[in-house]
Design a protein around this motif. Structure first.
Motif, short mmCIF file in Angstrom:
data_model
loop_
_atom_site.label_atom_id
_atom_site.label_comp_id
_atom_site.label_asym_id
_atom_site.label_seq_id
_atom_site.Cartn_x
_atom_site.Cartn_y
_atom_site.Cartn_z
N ILE A 245 37.97 46.04 37.04
CA ILE A 245 39.37 45.32 36.56
C ILE A 245 40.17 45.05 37.63
N MET B 124 30.78 42.22 34.06
CA MET B 124 31.01 43.58 33.94
C MET B 124 30.05 44.41 33.49
N TYR C 220 33.67 39.76 31.27
CA TYR C 220 33.18 40.87 30.60
C TYR C 220 31.87 40.94 30.50
N ASN D 129 33.28 54.48 32.79
CA ASN D 129 34.78 54.66 32.91
C ASN D 129 35.43 54.00 34.36
N LEU E 176 42.73 48.66 28.42
CA LEU E 176 43.60 48.09 29.74
C LEU E 176 44.55 47.12 29.63
N SER E 177 44.08 46.26 28.75
CA SER E 177 44.78 45.10 28.45
C SER E 177 46.05 45.57 27.90
N VAL E 178 46.02 46.30 26.76
CA VAL E 178 47.12 46.72 25.90
C VAL E 178 48.03 47.45 26.93
N ALA F 172 34.23 50.53 34.95
CA ALA F 172 35.12 49.64 34.40
C ALA F 172 36.65 49.37 35.20
N LYS G 255 37.15 49.47 26.42
CA LYS G 255 38.05 49.61 27.85
C LYS G 255 38.88 48.40 28.31
N LEU G 256 38.02 47.10 28.22
CA LEU G 256 39.10 46.01 28.58
C LEU G 256 40.39 45.89 27.53
N THR G 257 40.13 46.00 26.19
CA THR G 257 40.98 45.76 25.31
C THR G 257 42.45 46.92 25.64
N PHE H 91 45.66 39.15 30.30
CA PHE H 91 45.20 40.09 31.16
C PHE H 91 44.42 40.13 32.43
N PHE I 254 37.13 34.96 30.74
CA PHE I 254 37.53 36.21 30.32
C PHE I 254 36.00 36.58 29.83
N GLN J 65 46.69 37.74 24.50
CA GLN J 65 46.71 39.13 25.13
C GLN J 65 45.68 39.24 26.08
N LYS J 66 44.58 38.70 25.64
CA LYS J 66 43.36 38.86 26.67
C LYS J 66 43.46 37.90 27.65
N GLY K 102 34.11 46.55 26.23
CA GLY K 102 34.99 45.95 25.35
C GLY K 102 36.12 46.62 25.04
#
Lengths: 129, 90
Positions: free
Chosen positions: A79, A46, A43, A72, B72-74, A75, B68-70, A7, A39, A3-4, B66
């Motif tokens: 991304i 960021m 992270y 928020n 957004l990835s979800v 981030a 927030k990343l998960t 992304f 990744f 999943q990661k 971390g």
């Protein structure tokens, strides 16, 4: 974990829908490790960037509400900018790589020709004796 | 990739990334809390307190990033699933 990894290949509103943005599903464990490393580096970067730009109030141990909002937004922006950057890169890089490859091939051909020309005179000297 | 190998890989990278995060944190907190006027070798009380708070905040930010990343990835995965489902009936 997959999943990661997926992304990193999100959609940018400007560069999405281009041929170059196809993904190869089959990956070696080495490639997967490198992707996961990339990744995690993204992270960490960021975190550093958003911290240095948003955490302005060091009078408290906890994050204030303003800082929370800033984080928020930071981030989200980072991304999405990463997505757009990757989209643009994937679009532009193949042509550059192709050009470099043809240049390299031409150069090696030239060098081989020169090497061939240098070899011949030596043989002539040998046979004349 | 089998799950045992995946876990091993993740553990290795975790250690490496923790070290990387630590380096970035020390750099960032030093830049924020210790101004480059080196009049004396001792840290003032203000600087020490600032560094303490800085580390606490940095780790908090790290955790939030971390999450927030998960998150957004979800969201991304769900969006892609929806798109695939939208294409299927055709």
């Amino acid at each position: 974990m997959s999943q990661k990894l997926n992304f990193l290949e999100g959609k940018c509103p400007v560069t999405s829908g281009v041929k170059g943005t196809q993904h190869f599903r089959k990956r070696t464990s080495y490639q997967q490790k490198n992707m996961l490393r990339d990744f995690l580096l993204v992270y960490n970067k960021m975190t550093e960037i958003c911290f240095s730009r948003c955490a302005s109030n060091l009078n408290y141990r906890t994050l204030t509400i303003d800082e929370d909002v800033c984080l928020n937004n930071c981030a989200g922006k980072l991304i999405r900018s990463n997505h757009c950057l990757m989209g643009a890169y994937v679009k532009l890089m193949p042509s550059i790589v192709q050009r470099r490859q043809t240049e390299y091939e031409n150069k090696t051909q030239e060098l081989m020709q020169l090497a061939g020309e240098n070899v011949l005179p030596v043989h002539e000297n040998v046979t004349s004796e | 990739m089998d799950p045992v190998k995946a876990q091993q890989l993740a553990a290795e990278l975790e250690v490496e990334m923790m070290a990387d995060m630590y380096n970035r944190m020390t750099g960032a907190c030093h830049r924020k809390c210790v101004p480059p006027h080196y009049k004396e070798a001792e840290l003032s009380k203000g600087e020490a307190v600032c560094l303490d708070r800085c580390v606490a905040k940095y780790l908090d930010v790290h955790e939030r990033m971390g999450r927030k990343l998960t998150e957004l990835s979800v969201q991304d995965e769900e969006l892609m699933k929806k798109m695939q489902q939208g294409n299927m009936p055709q």
